[in-house]
Design a protein around this motif. Structure first.
Motif, PDB file in Angstrom:
ATOM      1  N   THR A 199       0.793  -1.232   0.000  1.00  0.00           N
ATOM      2  CA  THR A 199       0.000   0.000   0.000  1.00  0.00           C
ATOM      3  C   THR A 199       0.826   1.283   0.000  1.00  0.00           C
ATOM      4  N   THR A 212      -1.315   4.228  -4.290  1.00  0.00           N
ATOM      5  CA  THR A 212      -2.483   4.386  -5.163  1.00  0.00           C
ATOM      6  C   THR A 212      -2.650   5.820  -5.628  1.00  0.00           C
ATOM      7  N   THR A 213      -2.596   6.763  -4.691  1.00  0.00           N
ATOM      8  CA  THR A 213      -2.806   8.175  -5.035  1.00  0.00           C
ATOM      9  C   THR A 213      -1.518   8.901  -5.382  1.00  0.00           C
TER      10      THR A 213
END
Length: 281
Positions: free
Chosen positions: A45, A72-73
């Motif tokens: 993550t 992810t971002t």
């Protein structure tokens, strides 16, 4: 005409959005200043980036800066609780070293920092790794990775058994850029409670006697032995360096009663203490 106006409006919005995005990204990048990237940890993550004033960790004292990125971002995390555990994996056992908590750097959005003192370097069969635990919005994460801790070219940390049968570590923090002058000298003094705990030792004195072995072992005037200003602090004093070259900073560790726990006085018969730092500039 209406379509032309719409196109111009959309173009202006696009430019404004891109500008804001770039400004935000540049602001976060600028938080690093002159820091250099050491290593990057990753899990499913996040990535955790390690930074310092140099591109590598060293045997001795290290001030380490950290940032967490959401994979992810691709955004850096601004609110996290972090902790770490450095471990040396030796042939027969495992041990840690002196290290501080990780705290948020003042006036920074995404930058955290802490200190680690590696009392020994890696070798062909023994190595350090670093476990980083962190919490974001109530979710807990962890990652562990092997880190490089090469031997320092000059001695800046010493580990020894005192006459009280307790093991101590003394690490040099300053001066990092010595000069011909009366330099501020700062060291950390730590006591080994067990293989995983190395708290600051309070209330002692670190006596110093700088000498130049290559120049007749001459000393220097106006040195000030190192002591704490309050509990939990680093030890501070003054180190007089009268010329450039190689210096051996002979040390003696004295307890609160003035008893010497380790280190010997430099005399005509005894040229150096058994515990010392080295500086060359």
């Amino acid at each position: 005409m209406k379509n032309s106006i719409k196109l111009i409006v959309l173009l202006l919005i696009s430019i404004g959005t891109t500008s804001c995005s770039n400004d935000s990204e540049n602001t976060l990048v600028n938080e690093l200043g002159n820091l250099k990237k050491i290593q990057e940890f990753t899990n499913a993550t996040h990535s955790v980036e390690l930074y310092g004033t140099k591109t590598t960790l060293i045997q001795g004292h290290n001030e380490v800066f950290l940032r967490i990125k959401d994979l992810t971002t691709q955004q850096y995390i601004q609110n996290a609780n972090m902790s770490w555990l450095p471990l040396m994996h030796m042939t027969m056992h495992t041990h840690s070293c002196p290290y501080s908590p990780i705290t948020k750097v003042a006036n920074k959005q995404t930058l955290y920092k802490g200190d680690i003192v590696f009392q020994m370097a890696q070798n062909e069969t023994e190595y350090w790794d670093l476990k980083i635990d962190y919490q974001i919005n109530g979710e807990e994460y962890s990652m562990t990775q092997v880190i490089d801790v090469p031997a320092s070219p000059k001695r800046n940390v010493t580990s020894f058994m005192g006459t009280d049968n307790k093991r101590y570590i003394i690490a040099l923090l300053e001066p990092t850029h010595p000069r011909v002058a009366l330099n501020d000298m700062i060291v950390g003094v730590y006591k080994m409670e067990n293989m995983m705990s190395f708290p600051v030792q309070d209330g002692y004195t670190v006596k110093i006697d700088p000498r130049m072995p290559g120049m007749g072992n001459h000393g220097s005037p106006n040195n000030v032995h190192l002591s704490q200003s309050q509990t939990g602090d680093l030890y501070k004093g003054k180190l007089s360096l009268t010329m450039t070259g190689y210096w051996k900073i002979n040390l003696q560790l004295a307890n609160a009663s003035g008893d010497i726990l380790k280190g010997e006085e430099v005399t005509e018969e005894n040229e150096a203490s058994s515990i010392f730092f080295e500086i060359e500039f």
